[in-house]
Scaffold this active site. Structure first.
Site, PDB file in Angstrom:
ATOM      1  N   LYS A   1       0.830  -1.210   0.000  1.00  0.00           N
ATOM      2  CA  LYS A   1       0.000   0.000   0.000  1.00  0.00           C
ATOM      3  C   LYS A   1       0.861   1.256   0.000  1.00  0.00           C
ATOM      4  CE  LYS A   1      -4.129  -1.852   0.095  1.00  0.00           C
ATOM      5  NZ  LYS A   1      -5.064  -1.675  -1.052  1.00  0.00           N
TER       6      LYS A   1
ATOM      7  N   LYS B   1      -4.680 -13.712 -10.435  1.00  0.00           N
ATOM      8  CA  LYS B   1      -5.978 -14.225 -10.026  1.00  0.00           C
ATOM      9  C   LYS B   1      -7.044 -13.148 -10.205  1.00  0.00           C
ATOM     10  CE  LYS B   1      -5.719 -13.076  -5.099  1.00  0.00           C
ATOM     11  NZ  LYS B   1      -5.804 -13.613  -3.720  1.00  0.00           N
TER      12      LYS B   1
ATOM     13  N   LYS C   1     -11.005  -7.488  -7.680  1.00  0.00           N
ATOM     14  CA  LYS C   1     -11.627  -6.196  -7.961  1.00  0.00           C
ATOM     15  C   LYS C   1     -10.596  -5.182  -8.430  1.00  0.00           C
ATOM     16  CE  LYS C   1     -15.181  -6.774  -4.358  1.00  0.00           C
ATOM     17  NZ  LYS C   1     -14.640  -7.955  -3.654  1.00  0.00           N
TER      18      LYS C   1
END
Length: 328
Positions: free
Chosen positions: A111, A194, A197
């Protein structure tokens, strides 16, 4: 009966990866364990969602859980922010968490790289909130993907550290639960990785037939094999993996044989795959729409779930406060 706890952030609709991962685990566990499944709306605050969007997302995720078969008569389903005791335990765990260990968490470091202008304290202490979510019910198992093992180890560390600091054997160290030894990894159709979202490569349970077909037909392919029994490159293997998950074995074997004999027509394969995905999603999609139109029932599930989860959390927190030295 052993206790299980797990949740999902309300950051969008459920996709096939969620279904074959978390949801199938939930469906299996609700018949065998005392389960607490929650919608992690506090976790989503690290991205500063719009309040109206947050409320709608919570409703959507709940409707999708129920449509997939999560049964509020078998499992406690609740919204994280309805159980205020979680926040108090989060505070206590943070007092025993160290900056260095939190900064070394892989997801936090990712992040920091991906959103350097929004490195907030919530991201740093994400693991302690996750731990609070689970051990507030003194859960012993958590259905998670194998990519969550570091967070699970942090969870066990915080439970163990609390026990050691106060010289008690109060919190169990929760174990990861996988649906099988071989975790189902649902691929995206963009050629790598994979389904997810954030990757923008997901097929959602609410997608209509036209949307599903468009997504599948745009999947990355190549010009086809030139040698019999060739190793499939990742984009092609992704198609076959998806077919293995949603199609019948005869269908998979047919196209696999066509590939191995260099006769594969990807357009035909994609059309079949799109049809099979839609056949799988259609009944769930209909159930989701029914649930979304039944606001009173959704409110009833949330209210009853909050009462059950709060009762469980209050019992734990009363003992925690006494252990620490506060009034219960």
């Amino acid at each position: 009966m052993e206790i299980v706890a797990s949740g999902i952030r309300p950051t969008g609709n459920l996709h096939l990866g969620n279904y074959f991962g978390a949801v199938k685990s939930f469906l299996k566990m609700q018949d065998e364990y005392k389960c607490f499944f929650f919608i992690a709306d506090w976790h989503s605050l690290t991205t500063h969602p719009n309040p109206a969007n947050l409320r709608q997302s919570v409703k959507t995720i709940l409707a999708e859980y129920l449509a997939c078969g999560i049964d509020p008569e078998k499992a406690t389903i609740y919204v994280q922010s309805d159980v205020r005791e979680v926040a108090e335990l989060y505070l206590y765990l943070n007092m025993n968490a160290y900056l260095g260990e939190l900064e070394r968490v892989t997801t936090f470091k990712e992040k920091v790289r991906s959103q350097p202008n929004n490195v907030n304290a919530g991201l740093l202490t994400y693991p302690t909130l996750m731990a609070s979510d689970v051990i507030i019910h003194r859960a012993v198992k958590v259905p998670v993907g194998k990519d969550q093992e570091q967070n699970m180890e942090m969870m066990r560390k915080f439970a163990r550290r609390f026990n050691n600091i106060y010289n008690v054997e109060f919190f169990p160290e929760p174990e990861s639960f996988h649906l099988s030894d071989k975790a189902v990894k649902v691929p995206g159709l963009d050629g790598s990785g994979k389904m997810g979202k954030s990757e923008g490569n997901a097929i959602y349970l609410v997608d209509d037939e036209k949307t599903i077909s468009k997504k599948v037909m745009s999947a990355v392919t190549d010009s086809g094999p030139t040698e019999p029994n060739s190793i499939k490159p990742e984009p092609i293997q992704n198609l076959f993996t998806m077919m293995e998950i949603v199609s019948g074995s005869d269908t998979y074997d047919y196209f696999n044989e066509k590939y191995n004999t260099c006769q594969i027509r990807y357009g035909d394969m994609k059309k079949q795959l799109a049809a099979d995905i839609n056949a799988f999603c259609a009944p769930i999609r209909a159930q989701i729409n029914d649930m979304m139109n039944n606001g009173k029932y959704l409110e009833k599930v949330m209210t009853e779930g909050a009462a059950k989860a709060s009762a469980s959390a209050a019992r734990t927190l009363s003992e925690v406060r006494q252990i620490i030295g506060f009034k219960a």
